[in-house]
Design a protein around this motif. Structure first.
Motif, PDB file in Angstrom:
ATOM      1  N   MET A  76     -28.449  81.612  30.255  1.00 31.92           N
ATOM      2  CA  MET A  76     -28.427  82.343  29.700  1.00 31.92           C
ATOM      3  C   MET A  76     -29.868  83.826  30.210  1.00 31.92           C
ATOM      4  N   ILE A  77     -30.705  82.884  29.664  1.00 28.66           N
ATOM      5  CA  ILE A  77     -31.883  84.290  29.185  1.00 28.66           C
ATOM      6  C   ILE A  77     -32.012  84.545  30.999  1.00 28.66           C
ATOM      7  N   ALA A  78     -32.601  83.702  31.726  1.00 27.30           N
ATOM      8  CA  ALA A  78     -32.943  84.358  33.186  1.00 27.30           C
ATOM      9  C   ALA A  78     -31.561  85.163  33.509  1.00 27.30           C
ATOM     10  N   GLY A  79     -30.316  85.357  33.754  1.00 26.59           N
ATOM     11  CA  GLY A  79     -29.478  86.131  33.900  1.00 26.59           C
ATOM     12  C   GLY A  79     -29.441  87.387  33.502  1.00 26.59           C
ATOM     13  N   LEU A  80     -29.830  87.514  31.943  1.00 24.51           N
ATOM     14  CA  LEU A  80     -30.567  88.621  31.537  1.00 24.51           C
ATOM     15  C   LEU A  80     -31.058  88.940  31.649  1.00 24.51           C
ATOM     16  N   PHE A  81     -32.290  88.673  32.343  1.00 24.57           N
ATOM     17  CA  PHE A  81     -32.735  90.041  32.570  1.00 24.57           C
ATOM     18  C   PHE A  81     -33.130  90.197  33.702  1.00 24.57           C
ATOM     19  N   ARG A  82     -32.446  89.783  35.116  1.00 26.64           N
ATOM     20  CA  ARG A  82     -32.196  90.151  35.788  1.00 26.64           C
ATOM     21  C   ARG A  82     -31.107  91.548  35.617  1.00 26.64           C
ATOM     22  N   ARG A  83     -30.395  91.534  35.368  1.00 25.06           N
ATOM     23  CA  ARG A  83     -30.059  92.727  34.922  1.00 25.06           C
ATOM     24  C   ARG A  83     -29.844  94.089  33.958  1.00 25.06           C
ATOM     25  N   ALA A  84     -30.816  95.102  34.339  1.00 30.27           N
ATOM     26  CA  ALA A  84     -31.960  95.662  33.133  1.00 30.27           C
ATOM     27  C   ALA A  84     -30.373  96.238  31.954  1.00 30.27           C
ATOM     28  N   ASN A  85     -29.178  96.806  32.358  1.00 27.03           N
ATOM     29  CA  ASN A  85     -28.606  96.800  31.569  1.00 27.03           C
ATOM     30  C   ASN A  85     -28.247  96.130  30.225  1.00 27.03           C
ATOM     31  N   ALA A  86     -27.597  94.962  30.365  1.00 29.01           N
ATOM     32  CA  ALA A  86     -27.639  93.304  29.284  1.00 29.01           C
ATOM     33  C   ALA A  86     -28.810  93.359  28.565  1.00 29.01           C
ATOM     34  N   ARG A  87     -29.807  93.087  29.578  1.00 31.73           N
ATOM     35  CA  ARG A  87     -31.432  93.480  29.085  1.00 31.73           C
ATOM     36  C   ARG A  87     -31.584  94.560  28.045  1.00 31.73           C
ATOM     37  N   ARG A  88     -30.782  95.527  28.456  1.00 33.30           N
ATOM     38  CA  ARG A  88     -32.002  96.878  27.795  1.00 33.30           C
ATOM     39  C   ARG A  88     -30.019  96.608  26.045  1.00 33.30           C
ATOM     40  N   ARG A  89     -29.167  95.975  26.389  1.00 32.48           N
ATOM     41  CA  ARG A  89     -28.171  96.184  25.743  1.00 32.48           C
ATOM     42  C   ARG A  89     -28.994  94.709  24.264  1.00 32.48           C
TER      43      ARG A  89
ATOM     44  N   LEU B  42     -42.218  89.685  11.754  1.00 31.89           N
ATOM     45  CA  LEU B  42     -41.850  88.482  11.635  1.00 31.89           C
ATOM     46  C   LEU B  42     -41.266  87.925  13.369  1.00 31.89           C
ATOM     47  N   VAL B  43     -39.909  88.362  12.985  1.00 26.03           N
ATOM     48  CA  VAL B  43     -39.498  88.687  15.033  1.00 26.03           C
ATOM     49  C   VAL B  43     -40.596  88.448  16.151  1.00 26.03           C
ATOM     50  N   LEU B  44     -41.619  89.178  16.206  1.00 26.29           N
ATOM     51  CA  LEU B  44     -42.540  89.288  17.103  1.00 26.29           C
ATOM     52  C   LEU B  44     -43.610  87.996  16.983  1.00 26.29           C
ATOM     53  N   ARG B  45     -43.257  87.667  15.662  1.00 26.18           N
ATOM     54  CA  ARG B  45     -44.664  86.305  15.710  1.00 26.18           C
ATOM     55  C   ARG B  45     -44.364  84.920  16.044  1.00 26.18           C
ATOM     56  N   ARG B  46     -42.537  85.023  15.821  1.00 25.11           N
ATOM     57  CA  ARG B  46     -41.703  83.946  16.320  1.00 25.11           C
ATOM     58  C   ARG B  46     -41.849  84.411  18.052  1.00 25.11           C
ATOM     59  N   LEU B  47     -41.725  85.250  18.347  1.00 26.94           N
ATOM     60  CA  LEU B  47     -41.549  85.925  20.547  1.00 26.94           C
ATOM     61  C   LEU B  47     -42.855  85.226  20.337  1.00 26.94           C
TER      62      LEU B  47
ATOM     63  N   PRO C 137     -39.313  84.063  29.053  1.00 32.65           N
ATOM     64  CA  PRO C 137     -39.423  85.416  29.019  1.00 32.65           C
ATOM     65  C   PRO C 137     -39.638  86.001  27.878  1.00 32.65           C
ATOM     66  N   ALA C 138     -39.896  85.657  27.136  1.00 31.30           N
ATOM     67  CA  ALA C 138     -39.439  85.544  25.106  1.00 31.30           C
ATOM     68  C   ALA C 138     -40.619  86.882  25.316  1.00 31.30           C
ATOM     69  N   ALA C 139     -41.843  86.423  25.866  1.00 30.92           N
ATOM     70  CA  ALA C 139     -43.150  87.600  25.751  1.00 30.92           C
ATOM     71  C   ALA C 139     -42.743  89.103  26.472  1.00 30.92           C
ATOM     72  N   GLU C 140     -42.049  89.259  27.297  1.00 33.57           N
ATOM     73  CA  GLU C 140     -40.906  90.075  27.748  1.00 33.57           C
ATOM     74  C   GLU C 140     -40.557  90.953  26.535  1.00 33.57           C
TER      75      GLU C 140
ATOM     76  N   LEU D   9     -35.005  81.720  21.606  1.00 31.55           N
ATOM     77  CA  LEU D   9     -34.288  82.535  22.251  1.00 31.55           C
ATOM     78  C   LEU D   9     -33.282  82.924  22.130  1.00 31.55           C
ATOM     79  N   ASP D  10     -32.584  82.086  22.422  1.00 29.51           N
ATOM     80  CA  ASP D  10     -31.229  82.160  23.566  1.00 29.51           C
ATOM     81  C   ASP D  10     -30.248  82.825  21.437  1.00 29.51           C
ATOM     82  N   GLY D  11     -31.480  82.451  20.510  1.00 30.50           N
ATOM     83  CA  GLY D  11     -30.634  82.142  18.955  1.00 30.50           C
ATOM     84  C   GLY D  11     -31.136  83.977  18.960  1.00 30.50           C
TER      85      GLY D  11
END
Length: 191
Positions: A1-14, A55-60, A66-69, A160-162
């Motif tokens: 799921m994550i890899a495909g998500l970051f290939r599509r700009a609109n899905a990533r932004r959403r 707190l969320v950034l600490r986990r990411l 691609p959690a850093a992104e 990351l998926d969660g």
């Protein structure tokens, strides 16, 4: 799921917008203000948003790519919201720039302090930082520190998926009210 998500700009932004909304909603839970003592002011809401974002950034920052992104996109989203909020309050372009620098310094300073206390398991230092920053020097911060530690523990189990799907698993703040607030509630008072 994550890899495909970051290939599509609109899905990533959403996905980033949804994560930002989820942490903003968590930062606005009434119990944070009514039970844990965060002032219901512009400053208090800023501090609550920063705390939840940190707190969320600490986990990411502890998850693989691609959690850093995602973390960087989330920071950009939070600061774009802060910029827009300042402009809505009527702050001019020159003032926005200066205030955004101060907000950025405050955000990263708080992140460093909270991270160090959480990493060390130092509840006293965490409580001191929370009282100083989030509670405006009022109260003892016991309930808020317990909430932050529980939130950090819950986030530690999130992948990351969660985080991008269901959102950050923040606990309900009402369960962390200090004993004095509980006693006030049973006597018919409010905390």
């Amino acid at each position: 799921m994550i890899a495909g998500l970051f290939r599509r700009a609109n899905a990533r932004r959403r996905a980033i917008e949804d994560l930002h909304v989820a942490l903003s909603l968590a930062a606005r839970r009434p119990g944070l203000y009514t039970r844990l003592g965060i002032p219901d002011t512009v400053e208090g809401r800023f501090e609550s948003l920063c705390l939840h974002a940190i707190l969320v950034l600490r986990r990411l920052n502890r998850l693989p790519a691609p959690a850093a992104e995602v973390a960087q996109d989330l920071v950009n989203s939070v600061f774009a919201q802060l910029d827009a909020s300042l402009r809505e309050l009527g702050v001019g372009d020159m003032g926005v720039s200066k205030r955004m620098k101060k907000l950025g310094a405050a955000f990263y300073g708080r992140a460093e302090g909270y991270d160090a206390a959480l990493n060390a398991g130092d509840t006293a230092s965490l409580r001191t930082a929370l009282v100083r920053n989030v509670l405006g020097g009022e109260g003892d911060g016991t309930g808020l520190a317990a909430y932050v530690q529980a939130a950090d523990a819950a986030l530690a189990g999130a992948d990351l998926d969660g985080l991008l799907g269901a959102g950050p698993p923040f606990p309900e703040p009402d369960g962390f009210a200090p004993a004095s607030a509980e006693a006030g509630d049973t006597a018919g008072g409010t905390a």
